[in-house]
Design a protein around this motif. Structure first.
Motif, PDB file in Angstrom:
ATOM      1  N   SER A  95       0.781  -1.212  -0.040  1.00  0.00           N
ATOM      2  CA  SER A  95       0.178  -0.025  -0.094  1.00  0.00           C
ATOM      3  C   SER A  95       0.901   1.360   0.107  1.00  0.00           C
ATOM      4  CB  SER A  95      -0.840   0.045   1.153  1.00  0.00           C
ATOM      5  OG  SER A  95      -0.311   0.011   2.419  1.00  0.00           O
ATOM      6  N   ASP A  96       2.039   1.192   0.535  1.00  0.00           N
ATOM      7  CA  ASP A  96       2.946   2.495   0.560  1.00  0.00           C
ATOM      8  C   ASP A  96       4.172   2.346  -0.384  1.00  0.00           C
ATOM      9  OD1 ASP A  96       4.261   0.487   1.822  1.00  0.00           O
ATOM     10  OD2 ASP A  96       4.947   1.852   3.646  1.00  0.00           O
ATOM     11  N   GLY A  97       4.034   1.598  -1.533  1.00  0.00           N
ATOM     12  CA  GLY A  97       5.243   1.414  -2.177  1.00  0.00           C
ATOM     13  C   GLY A  97       5.294   0.103  -2.736  1.00  0.00           C
ATOM     14  N   SER A  98       6.656  -0.245  -3.179  1.00  0.00           N
ATOM     15  CA  SER A  98       6.898  -1.830  -3.555  1.00  0.00           C
ATOM     16  C   SER A  98       8.301  -2.023  -2.939  1.00  0.00           C
ATOM     17  CB  SER A  98       6.874  -1.869  -4.843  1.00  0.00           C
ATOM     18  OG  SER A  98       8.043  -0.955  -5.627  1.00  0.00           O
ATOM     19  N   LYS A  99       8.429  -3.335  -2.831  1.00  0.00           N
ATOM     20  CA  LYS A  99       9.688  -3.988  -2.277  1.00  0.00           C
ATOM     21  C   LYS A  99       9.922  -5.193  -3.138  1.00  0.00           C
ATOM     22  CE  LYS A  99      10.336  -2.297   2.418  1.00  0.00           C
ATOM     23  NZ  LYS A  99      10.369  -2.758   3.818  1.00  0.00           N
ATOM     24  N   THR A 100      11.036  -5.527  -3.214  1.00  0.00           N
ATOM     25  CA  THR A 100      11.642  -6.677  -3.996  1.00  0.00           C
ATOM     26  C   THR A 100      11.322  -8.109  -3.268  1.00  0.00           C
ATOM     27  OG1 THR A 100      13.961  -6.757  -3.226  1.00  0.00           O
ATOM     28  CG2 THR A 100      13.500  -5.730  -5.343  1.00  0.00           C
ATOM     29  N   LEU A 101      11.169  -9.012  -3.537  1.00  0.00           N
ATOM     30  CA  LEU A 101      10.904 -10.420  -2.727  1.00  0.00           C
ATOM     31  C   LEU A 101      12.212 -10.359  -1.585  1.00  0.00           C
ATOM     32  CD1 LEU A 101       9.303 -13.023  -2.140  1.00  0.00           C
ATOM     33  CD2 LEU A 101      10.727 -14.153  -4.163  1.00  0.00           C
ATOM     34  N   GLN A 102      13.300 -10.293  -2.468  1.00  0.00           N
ATOM     35  CA  GLN A 102      14.507 -10.320  -1.487  1.00  0.00           C
ATOM     36  C   GLN A 102      14.653  -9.493  -0.349  1.00  0.00           C
ATOM     37  OE1 GLN A 102      18.285 -10.219  -3.451  1.00  0.00           O
ATOM     38  NE2 GLN A 102      19.479 -10.357  -1.656  1.00  0.00           N
ATOM     39  N   GLU A 103      14.103  -8.230  -0.572  1.00  0.00           N
ATOM     40  CA  GLU A 103      14.170  -7.084   0.645  1.00  0.00           C
ATOM     41  C   GLU A 103      12.886  -7.684   1.554  1.00  0.00           C
ATOM     42  OE1 GLU A 103      14.689  -3.069  -1.284  1.00  0.00           O
ATOM     43  OE2 GLU A 103      12.914  -3.962  -1.894  1.00  0.00           O
ATOM     44  N   ILE A 104      11.901  -8.299   1.321  1.00  0.00           N
ATOM     45  CA  ILE A 104      11.005  -8.672   1.930  1.00  0.00           C
ATOM     46  C   ILE A 104      11.573  -9.970   2.818  1.00  0.00           C
ATOM     47  CG2 ILE A 104       8.628  -9.726   2.243  1.00  0.00           C
ATOM     48  CD1 ILE A 104       8.016  -8.070  -0.112  1.00  0.00           C
ATOM     49  N   LEU A 105      11.736 -11.065   2.145  1.00  0.00           N
ATOM     50  CA  LEU A 105      12.197 -12.267   2.781  1.00  0.00           C
ATOM     51  C   LEU A 105      13.550 -12.026   3.692  1.00  0.00           C
ATOM     52  CD1 LEU A 105      11.459 -14.993   0.282  1.00  0.00           C
ATOM     53  CD2 LEU A 105      10.090 -14.165   2.236  1.00  0.00           C
ATOM     54  N   GLU A 106      14.258 -11.082   3.286  1.00  0.00           N
ATOM     55  CA  GLU A 106      15.389 -11.201   4.165  1.00  0.00           C
ATOM     56  C   GLU A 106      15.310  -9.845   5.285  1.00  0.00           C
ATOM     57  OE1 GLU A 106      18.787 -10.270   1.489  1.00  0.00           O
ATOM     58  OE2 GLU A 106      19.365 -12.467   1.170  1.00  0.00           O
ATOM     59  N   GLY A 107      14.277  -9.260   5.117  1.00  0.00           N
ATOM     60  CA  GLY A 107      13.851  -8.297   6.257  1.00  0.00           C
ATOM     61  C   GLY A 107      14.593  -6.921   6.073  1.00  0.00           C
ATOM     62  N   GLY A 108      15.150  -6.822   4.697  1.00  0.00           N
ATOM     63  CA  GLY A 108      15.650  -5.557   4.375  1.00  0.00           C
ATOM     64  C   GLY A 108      17.175  -5.477   4.458  1.00  0.00           C
ATOM     65  N   GLU A 109      17.629  -6.614   5.283  1.00  0.00           N
ATOM     66  CA  GLU A 109      19.180  -6.764   5.266  1.00  0.00           C
ATOM     67  C   GLU A 109      19.584  -8.213   5.332  1.00  0.00           C
ATOM     68  OE1 GLU A 109      20.372  -4.817   8.995  1.00  0.00           O
ATOM     69  OE2 GLU A 109      19.379  -3.339   8.660  1.00  0.00           O
ATOM     70  N   ASN A 110      20.587  -8.387   4.708  1.00  0.00           N
ATOM     71  CA  ASN A 110      20.972  -9.724   4.790  1.00  0.00           C
ATOM     72  C   ASN A 110      22.048 -10.107   5.932  1.00  0.00           C
ATOM     73  OD1 ASN A 110      21.725 -12.392   4.528  1.00  0.00           O
ATOM     74  ND2 ASN A 110      22.547 -12.046   2.172  1.00  0.00           N
ATOM     75  N   THR A 111      21.422 -10.125   7.133  1.00  0.00           N
ATOM     76  CA  THR A 111      22.184 -10.199   8.338  1.00  0.00           C
ATOM     77  C   THR A 111      22.684 -11.654   8.975  1.00  0.00           C
ATOM     78  OG1 THR A 111      20.413  -9.881   9.854  1.00  0.00           O
ATOM     79  CG2 THR A 111      21.803  -7.879   9.064  1.00  0.00           C
ATOM     80  N   ASN A 112      21.746 -12.427   8.178  1.00  0.00           N
ATOM     81  CA  ASN A 112      22.115 -13.882   8.640  1.00  0.00           C
ATOM     82  C   ASN A 112      22.395 -14.781   7.589  1.00  0.00           C
ATOM     83  OD1 ASN A 112      21.708 -16.380   9.932  1.00  0.00           O
ATOM     84  ND2 ASN A 112      19.454 -16.114  10.652  1.00  0.00           N
ATOM     85  N   ASP A 113      23.502 -15.628   7.988  1.00  0.00           N
ATOM     86  CA  ASP A 113      24.067 -16.377   6.714  1.00  0.00           C
ATOM     87  C   ASP A 113      23.322 -17.567   6.410  1.00  0.00           C
ATOM     88  OD1 ASP A 113      26.363 -14.322   6.345  1.00  0.00           O
ATOM     89  OD2 ASP A 113      27.528 -15.586   7.766  1.00  0.00           O
ATOM     90  N   ASP A 114      22.595 -17.901   7.400  1.00  0.00           N
ATOM     91  CA  ASP A 114      21.899 -19.189   7.008  1.00  0.00           C
ATOM     92  C   ASP A 114      20.356 -18.788   6.794  1.00  0.00           C
ATOM     93  OD1 ASP A 114      21.834 -19.452  10.587  1.00  0.00           O
ATOM     94  OD2 ASP A 114      19.830 -18.993   9.446  1.00  0.00           O
ATOM     95  N   VAL A 115      20.148 -17.746   6.279  1.00  0.00           N
ATOM     96  CA  VAL A 115      18.851 -17.346   5.853  1.00  0.00           C
ATOM     97  C   VAL A 115      18.419 -18.196   4.638  1.00  0.00           C
ATOM     98  CG1 VAL A 115      19.529 -15.358   4.302  1.00  0.00           C
ATOM     99  CG2 VAL A 115      17.347 -15.208   5.143  1.00  0.00           C
ATOM    100  N   GLY A 116      19.246 -18.489   3.901  1.00  0.00           N
ATOM    101  CA  GLY A 116      19.068 -19.284   2.558  1.00  0.00           C
ATOM    102  C   GLY A 116      18.654 -20.823   2.977  1.00  0.00           C
ATOM    103  N   ASP A 117      18.986 -21.237   4.238  1.00  0.00           N
ATOM    104  CA  ASP A 117      18.333 -22.430   4.543  1.00  0.00           C
ATOM    105  C   ASP A 117      17.094 -22.887   4.734  1.00  0.00           C
ATOM    106  OD1 ASP A 117      21.300 -23.092   4.322  1.00  0.00           O
ATOM    107  OD2 ASP A 117      21.586 -22.943   6.423  1.00  0.00           O
ATOM    108  N   LYS A 118      16.512 -21.811   4.937  1.00  0.00           N
ATOM    109  CA  LYS A 118      14.962 -21.977   5.213  1.00  0.00           C
ATOM    110  C   LYS A 118      14.279 -22.700   4.153  1.00  0.00           C
ATOM    111  CE  LYS A 118      10.495 -19.544   6.443  1.00  0.00           C
ATOM    112  NZ  LYS A 118      10.161 -20.634   6.950  1.00  0.00           N
TER     113      LYS A 118
END
Length: 119
Positions: A49-72
């Motif tokens: 409703s307030d713009g757009s975000k990429t799938l990556q921005e959403i699933l990574e919470g805006g930041e890639n701070t967790n190396d095992d994020v891709g293991d989900k």
């Protein structure tokens, strides 16, 4: 059709417009990992409703701070949808404190935590 399934032409769910990504996710083979999804579809934009975000921005919470994020792992399209909806939270909501039933909840004497009227 299972009641929880959306029609193939509907790409909006709870304030998130999946757009052309919806068809891609429907045809993707499951189970899959978050890393695989982001490699293939991470640049696809979802409208909020307030713009757009990429799938990556959403699933990574805006930041890639967790190396095992891709293991989900996602076992189904529904799990991907739910993860996206959980991550966007309030960003997918339109006007806050608004009800289409005659205005907003502001000033109506309603305790939102209890759901009780406080008049």
């Amino acid at each position: 059709m299972v009641p929880s399934e959306k029609p193939e032409t509907e790409t909006r769910e709870q304030g998130v417009e999946f757009g052309e990504l919806e068809a891609k996710l429907r045809s993707h083979e499951y189970p899959t990992t978050q890393k695989e999804l982001l490699q293939e579809y991470g640049d696809y934009e979802l409208e909020l409703s307030d713009g757009s975000k990429t799938l990556q921005e959403i699933l990574e919470g805006g930041e890639n701070t967790n190396d095992d994020v891709g293991d989900k792992q996602y076992d189904s399209l529904e799990e991907v949808h739910q993860s996206v909806l959980n991550m966007v939270g309030d960003e997918a909501v339109g006007r806050r404190n608004y009800s289409d039933r005659g205005g907003s909840l502001e000033g109506q004497g309603i305790d939102r935590e209890k759901g009780d009227e406080t008049l």
